[in-house]
Design an enzyme around this catalytic site. Structure first.
Site, PDB file in Angstrom:
ATOM      1  N   LEU A  91       0.825  -1.246  -0.019  1.00 48.94           N
ATOM      2  CA  LEU A  91       0.130  -0.089   0.188  1.00 48.94           C
ATOM      3  C   LEU A  91       0.933   1.232   0.064  1.00 48.94           C
ATOM      4  O   LEU A  91       2.009   1.744   0.372  1.00 48.94           O
ATOM      5  CB  LEU A  91      -0.969   0.175   1.316  1.00 48.94           C
ATOM      6  CG  LEU A  91      -1.878  -1.494   1.716  1.00 48.94           C
ATOM      7  CD1 LEU A  91      -2.645  -1.043   2.628  1.00 48.94           C
ATOM      8  CD2 LEU A  91      -2.901  -0.961   0.180  1.00 48.94           C
ATOM      9  N   GLY A 136       1.599  -5.685   1.123  1.00 50.06           N
ATOM     10  CA  GLY A 136       0.410  -5.442  -0.127  1.00 50.06           C
ATOM     11  C   GLY A 136       0.799  -6.489  -1.115  1.00 50.06           C
ATOM     12  O   GLY A 136       0.005  -7.094  -1.989  1.00 50.06           O
ATOM     13  N   ASN A 158       4.602  -8.134   6.217  1.00 50.31           N
ATOM     14  CA  ASN A 158       5.089  -7.439   7.252  1.00 50.31           C
ATOM     15  C   ASN A 158       5.228  -6.794   7.698  1.00 50.31           C
ATOM     16  O   ASN A 158       5.418  -5.620   8.222  1.00 50.31           O
ATOM     17  CB  ASN A 158       7.033  -6.359   6.560  1.00 50.31           C
ATOM     18  CG  ASN A 158       6.997  -5.710   5.185  1.00 50.31           C
ATOM     19  OD1 ASN A 158       5.813  -5.811   5.525  1.00 50.31           O
ATOM     20  ND2 ASN A 158       7.396  -5.317   5.419  1.00 50.31           N
ATOM     21  N   GLU A 159       3.549  -6.420   8.003  1.00 53.44           N
ATOM     22  CA  GLU A 159       2.640  -5.078   8.494  1.00 53.44           C
ATOM     23  C   GLU A 159       3.096  -4.657   9.816  1.00 53.44           C
ATOM     24  O   GLU A 159       3.857  -3.531  10.719  1.00 53.44           O
ATOM     25  CB  GLU A 159       1.495  -5.338   9.077  1.00 53.44           C
ATOM     26  CG  GLU A 159       0.445  -5.266   6.762  1.00 53.44           C
ATOM     27  CD  GLU A 159       0.977  -5.967   6.462  1.00 53.44           C
ATOM     28  OE1 GLU A 159       0.206  -6.316   5.359  1.00 53.44           O
ATOM     29  OE2 GLU A 159       1.268  -7.268   6.589  1.00 53.44           O
TER      30      GLU A 159
HETATM   31  C1  LIG Z   1      -8.631  -4.261  14.312  1.00 50.87           C
HETATM   32  C2  LIG Z   1      -7.271  -3.749  13.691  1.00 50.87           C
HETATM   33  C3  LIG Z   1      -7.469  -4.300  11.775  1.00 50.87           C
HETATM   34  C4  LIG Z   1      -6.705  -4.082  10.957  1.00 50.87           C
HETATM   35  C5  LIG Z   1      -6.217  -2.542  11.004  1.00 50.87           C
HETATM   36  C6  LIG Z   1      -5.189  -2.543   9.705  1.00 50.87           C
HETATM   37  C7  LIG Z   1      -4.819  -1.502   9.029  1.00 50.87           C
HETATM   38  C8  LIG Z   1      -4.025  -1.206   8.585  1.00 50.87           C
HETATM   39  C9  LIG Z   1      -3.575  -0.818   7.454  1.00 50.87           C
HETATM   40  C10 LIG Z   1      -2.630  -2.880   6.920  1.00 50.87           C
HETATM   41  C11 LIG Z   1      -2.318  -3.515   5.365  1.00 50.87           C
HETATM   42  C12 LIG Z   1      -2.164  -4.675   5.550  1.00 50.87           C
HETATM   43  C13 LIG Z   1      -1.680  -4.827   3.989  1.00 50.87           C
HETATM   44  C14 LIG Z   1      -0.863  -3.943   3.530  1.00 50.87           C
HETATM   45  C15 LIG Z   1      -0.267  -3.717   3.950  1.00 50.87           C
HETATM   46  C16 LIG Z   1       0.956  -2.513   3.759  1.00 50.87           C
HETATM   47  O1  LIG Z   1       1.026  -2.711   2.225  1.00 50.87           O
HETATM   48  S1  LIG Z   1       1.677  -1.115   3.807  1.00 50.87           S
HETATM   49  C17 LIG Z   1       3.301  -0.658   3.309  1.00 50.87           C
HETATM   50  C18 LIG Z   1       3.925  -1.531   3.379  1.00 50.87           C
HETATM   51  N1  LIG Z   1       5.750  -1.917   2.660  1.00 50.87           N
HETATM   52  C19 LIG Z   1       6.826  -1.580   3.237  1.00 50.87           C
HETATM   53  O2  LIG Z   1       6.429  -2.230   3.570  1.00 50.87           O
HETATM   54  C20 LIG Z   1       7.762  -1.850   2.060  1.00 50.87           C
HETATM   55  C21 LIG Z   1       8.608  -0.647   2.048  1.00 50.87           C
HETATM   56  N2  LIG Z   1       9.591  -0.577   0.715  1.00 50.87           N
HETATM   57  C22 LIG Z   1      10.975  -1.037   0.819  1.00 50.87           C
HETATM   58  O3  LIG Z   1      11.191  -1.498   1.712  1.00 50.87           O
HETATM   59  C23 LIG Z   1      11.709  -0.292   0.041  1.00 50.87           C
HETATM   60  O4  LIG Z   1      11.356   0.655  -0.950  1.00 50.87           O
HETATM   61  C24 LIG Z   1      11.789  -1.889  -1.571  1.00 50.87           C
HETATM   62  C25 LIG Z   1      10.218  -2.015  -2.058  1.00 50.87           C
HETATM   63  C26 LIG Z   1      11.996  -2.972  -0.816  1.00 50.87           C
HETATM   64  C27 LIG Z   1      12.150  -1.125  -2.436  1.00 50.87           C
HETATM   65  O5  LIG Z   1      13.367  -0.507  -2.057  1.00 50.87           O
HETATM   66  P1  LIG Z   1      14.282   0.000  -3.227  1.00 50.87           P
HETATM   67  O6  LIG Z   1      14.616  -0.275  -4.227  1.00 50.87           O
HETATM   68  O7  LIG Z   1      15.447   0.051  -2.187  1.00 50.87           O
HETATM   69  O8  LIG Z   1      13.426   0.997  -2.706  1.00 50.87           O
HETATM   70  P2  LIG Z   1      13.196   2.626  -2.045  1.00 50.87           P
HETATM   71  O9  LIG Z   1      14.370   3.641  -1.662  1.00 50.87           O
HETATM   72  O10 LIG Z   1      13.088   1.423  -0.258  1.00 50.87           O
HETATM   73  O11 LIG Z   1      12.437   3.641  -2.077  1.00 50.87           O
HETATM   74  C28 LIG Z   1      12.787   4.699  -3.598  1.00 50.87           C
HETATM   75  C29 LIG Z   1      11.240   5.423  -3.269  1.00 50.87           C
HETATM   76  O12 LIG Z   1       9.621   4.061  -2.967  1.00 50.87           O
HETATM   77  C30 LIG Z   1       9.028   5.196  -1.580  1.00 50.87           C
HETATM   78  N3  LIG Z   1       8.276   4.172  -1.248  1.00 50.87           N
HETATM   79  C31 LIG Z   1       9.063   2.397  -1.315  1.00 50.87           C
HETATM   80  N4  LIG Z   1       7.279   1.981  -0.106  1.00 50.87           N
HETATM   81  C32 LIG Z   1       6.570   3.426  -0.463  1.00 50.87           C
HETATM   82  C33 LIG Z   1       5.237   2.704   0.090  1.00 50.87           C
HETATM   83  N5  LIG Z   1       4.796   1.161   0.295  1.00 50.87           N
HETATM   84  N6  LIG Z   1       4.594   3.653  -0.060  1.00 50.87           N
HETATM   85  C34 LIG Z   1       5.577   5.270  -0.538  1.00 50.87           C
HETATM   86  N7  LIG Z   1       5.942   5.342  -0.873  1.00 50.87           N
HETATM   87  C35 LIG Z   1       6.980   4.126  -0.880  1.00 50.87           C
HETATM   88  C36 LIG Z   1      10.711   5.545  -0.722  1.00 50.87           C
HETATM   89  O13 LIG Z   1       9.876   6.402   0.073  1.00 50.87           O
HETATM   90  C37 LIG Z   1      10.905   5.894  -1.909  1.00 50.87           C
HETATM   91  O14 LIG Z   1      10.843   7.339  -2.238  1.00 50.87           O
HETATM   92  P3  LIG Z   1      12.015   8.575  -2.242  1.00 50.87           P
HETATM   93  O15 LIG Z   1      11.706   8.624  -0.819  1.00 50.87           O
HETATM   94  O16 LIG Z   1      10.767   9.526  -2.626  1.00 50.87           O
HETATM   95  O17 LIG Z   1      12.389   8.484  -3.393  1.00 50.87           O
END
Ligand SMILES: CCCCCCCCCCCCC/C=C/C(=O)SCCNC(=O)CCNC(=O)[C@H](O)C(C)(C)COP(=O)(O)OP(=O)(O)OC[C@H]1O[C@@H](n2cnc3c(N)ncnc32)[C@H](O)[C@@H]1OP(=O)(O)O
Length: 290
Positions: A91, A136, A158-159
């Site tokens: 997400l 996600g 990994n939430e």
């Molecule tokens: C009783 C309660 C019931 C439950 C209620 C819960 C609700 C809560 C929500 C729960 C939902 C569950 C399901 C899903 C949840 C999600 O998906 S949340 C998102 C989780 N994602 C991550 O943890 C991934 C984070 N990113 C990374 O680990 C790395 O970026 C990567 C994907 C491995 C890629 O690495 P790399 O190639 O080195 O790129 P980076 O330099 O890290 O990133 C590049 C730019 O992208 C931006 N970015 C990365 N990930 C995200 C993201 N998910 N969203 C937005 N932006 C992201 C990063 O910040 C960099 O941006 P810039 O700084 O502008 O370059």
């Protein structure tokens, strides 16, 4: 008579998703859809730089593409990424951090829809995981029937690493692929499996040395259904998946309410803010080095 009965059953099983893809402000399409005219297999590539993070527009684009694929009688759907490092970063954290409440409601509803659309897709589905697939991104992969992954990548829900708990239906998607005890441990740890670990536990079915090989292996999986009647196959898949799906459909509003409360809680917002900041910091230091 029988055919209309069967079609009715499919309509009952599959919640009506009447979303149209919102036109995104950007010029480039958020998803790329190609249908191989020989094999009839559709390849749907996520195409939202830099990491295919799921916002409303991208998820609507995925839903629209799935609807198109089901409508054009493609023989199968391979989900992959136009980015060669990241399959899908999950997400978009901009949607979850300090969110606009009205938008957050829409965002969550579309998140539910994109899982339903992929999980219940009437054609055979396979994921060619050619990049990292956290949270996600992992959910999109487990919604598919088969997964082929490239080496040196990571995948997992990994939430808990950033202070969230995966919703029940997200957990069920994991449980549809992993044995319960392992799924519980991985969910509570917020574990990201390496490609080799994911193969070992069955989170992915095969490893491929290249994206081309991954696409070919996904096509072979889709071809394995060539002798099955498409309608019977689709009904069987929906029948098996119905109990999990009904857990969401029966209480979408409750899921939305619970998630909004959870996402908006100060503790979680703080945790998410720190997590997001660390990501940005990492990216800045990387940029500084290059
Ligand atoms: C009783 C309660 C019931 C439950 C209620 C819960 C609700 C809560 C929500 C729960 C939902 C569950 C399901 C899903 C949840 C999600 O998906 S949340 C998102 C989780 N994602 C991550 O943890 C991934 C984070 N990113 C990374 O680990 C790395 O970026 C990567 C994907 C491995 C890629 O690495 P790399 O190639 O080195 O790129 P980076 O330099 O890290 O990133 C590049 C730019 O992208 C931006 N970015 C990365 N990930 C995200 C993201 N998910 N969203 C937005 N932006 C992201 C990063 O910040 C960099 O941006 P810039 O700084 O502008 O370059």
């Amino acid at each position: 008579m029988l055919r209309s009965k069967i079609l009715n059953r499919i309509r009952l099983l599959k919640p009506v998703i009447d979303r149209r893809c919102m036109s995104s402000a950007s010029k480039t399409p958020l998803t790329l859809l190609e249908v191989d005219d020989k094999s009839g297999i559709a390849t749907l590539s996520l195409n939202r730089p830099p990491v295919n993070s799921l916002n409303i527009d991208l998820m609507n684009s995925i839903i629209e593409s799935i609807t198109e694929i089901e409508g054009n009688k493609s023989r199968g759907l391979i989900l992959t990424s136009a980015n060669d490092r990241v399959f899908c970063a999950g997400l978009d954290l901009n949607e979850l951090h300090k969110p606009n409440q009205e938008r957050l409601k829409e965002f969550w509803a579309v998140f539910q829809d994109v899982w339903l659309a992929l999980h219940l897709c009437s054609v055979p589905t396979a994921a060619a995981i050619n990049g990292h697939a956290p949270a996600g991104g992992c959910l999109l992969a487990t919604a598919c029937e088969y997964r082929v992954m490239l080496p040196q990548m990571t995948i997992g829900l990994n939430e808990t690493q950033f202070g969230y708990m995966a919703p029940k239906w997200v957990m069920l998607s994991y449980l549809s692929v992993l044995p319960r005890r392992l799924a519980e441990r991985a969910l509570t740890q917020g574990k990201l499996f390496t490609t080799a670990e994911a193969l070992d536990v069955g989170l992915v079915d095969e490893i491929a040395a290249s994206k081309e090989e991954a696409l070919a292996k996904c096509s072979t999986f889709i071809d394995s259904f060539s002798k099955a009647n498409p309608l019977a196959r689709s009904l069987t898949k929906k029948q098996i998946r119905e109990p999990d799906v009904q857990k969401l459909i029966a209480d979408r509003a409750g899921d939305l309410k619970e998630c909004l409360e959870y996402i908006n809680s100060p503790l979680l917002q703080d945790g998410l803010g720190a997590y997001f900041e660390a990501l940005k910091q990492k990216s800045r230091s990387k940029a500084g080095k290059s």
